[in-house]
Design a protein around this motif. Structure first.
Motif, mmCIF file in Angstrom:
data_model
loop_
_atom_site.group_PDB
_atom_site.id
_atom_site.type_symbol
_atom_site.label_atom_id
_atom_site.label_comp_id
_atom_site.label_asym_id
_atom_site.label_seq_id
_atom_site.Cartn_x
_atom_site.Cartn_y
_atom_site.Cartn_z
ATOM 1 N N CYS A 82 0.806 -1.233 0.000
ATOM 2 C CA CYS A 82 0.000 0.000 0.000
ATOM 3 C C CYS A 82 0.840 1.284 0.000
ATOM 4 N N CYS A 83 2.130 1.170 -0.301
ATOM 5 C CA CYS A 83 2.963 2.358 -0.502
ATOM 6 C C CYS A 83 2.377 3.134 -1.688
ATOM 7 N N ILE A 84 2.377 4.459 -1.587
ATOM 8 C CA ILE A 84 1.888 5.324 -2.660
ATOM 9 C C ILE A 84 3.059 6.147 -3.188
ATOM 10 N N LEU A 85 3.262 6.082 -4.490
ATOM 11 C CA LEU A 85 4.283 6.883 -5.154
ATOM 12 C C LEU A 85 3.561 8.023 -5.877
ATOM 13 N N LYS A 86 3.865 9.240 -5.490
ATOM 14 C CA LYS A 86 3.203 10.412 -6.056
ATOM 15 C C LYS A 86 4.074 10.988 -7.169
ATOM 16 N N PHE A 87 3.559 10.972 -8.386
ATOM 17 C CA PHE A 87 4.266 11.478 -9.556
ATOM 18 C C PHE A 87 3.553 12.696 -10.136
#
Length: 192
Positions: free
Chosen positions: A166-171
């Motif tokens: 559930c890690c979120i990578l914000k691009f």
């Protein structure tokens, strides 16, 4: 500018059992479901209104997305995890050290560049075609890792360590370029 939130699914039975999980699937554990609700809370707390959502066709990604948002979403085959061929569902100790390179092609799976190209092209096409400002994509650990690797030359944020459940990578996405802005790792101590 658009913001793409690329997220890994919650913990699964195979994660718990330390099994290789690519195109094979296993269900979310109870912890995995709780992790997805913590991720949902991230969007609520930060008042992020998602305009659209996409998920890998794997059940674990779809189930995670459905716990994170009530939005209708599209299932996209190009967002599936790395194909590990005959090593699917085998124990993780069979994995070679990173980087994997072409290791899995000998077992009928994908090579690293082939995999990275597939997910890179898929996410680019989704970002180009979607008219929304905030886009959620729920996929897999290697998908997230390879996408970060593909765009590390445009990003100041550096990934260290594994991509947790559930890690979120914000691009940021602008002019057909992605830039990693933030890595959101949640604190799950309250649910364990």
């Amino acid at each position: 500018m658009k913001t793409i939130y690329l997220m890994r699914h919650g913990e699964t039975l195979f994660n718990q059992q330390k099994k290789i999980q690519g195109w094979s699937d296993s269900p979310l554990t109870e912890l995995g479901k709780k992790q997805a609700l913590v991720a949902r809370d991230y969007f609520v707390r930060n008042k992020i209104e998602l305009d659209s959502a996409y998920a890998s066709t794997s059940e674990r990604a779809c189930d995670t997305l459905e716990l994170v948002t009530d939005l209708d979403y599209s299932r996209v085959k190009g967002l599936k995890e790395w194909n590990f061929g005959d090593l699917e569902a085998e124990h993780e100790y069979l994995n070679p050290p990173l980087p994997y390179g072409e290791f899995f092609t000998a077992f009928g799976g994908e090579g690293e560049q082939e995999f990275q190209d597939r997910i890179g092209e898929t996410i680019l096409e989704l970002a180009q075609a979607d008219e929304g400002k905030n886009i959620l994509i729920v996929s897999h650990g290697a998908v997230c890792g390879q996408f970060v690797k593909r765009w590390e030359h445009t990003s100041k944020v550096e990934r260290k360590g594994r991509i947790k459940n559930c890690c979120i990578l914000k691009f940021a996405f602008e002019n057909d370029q992605f830039e990693l802005l933030e890595i959101i790792n949640h604190d799950f101590t309250c649910i364990m």
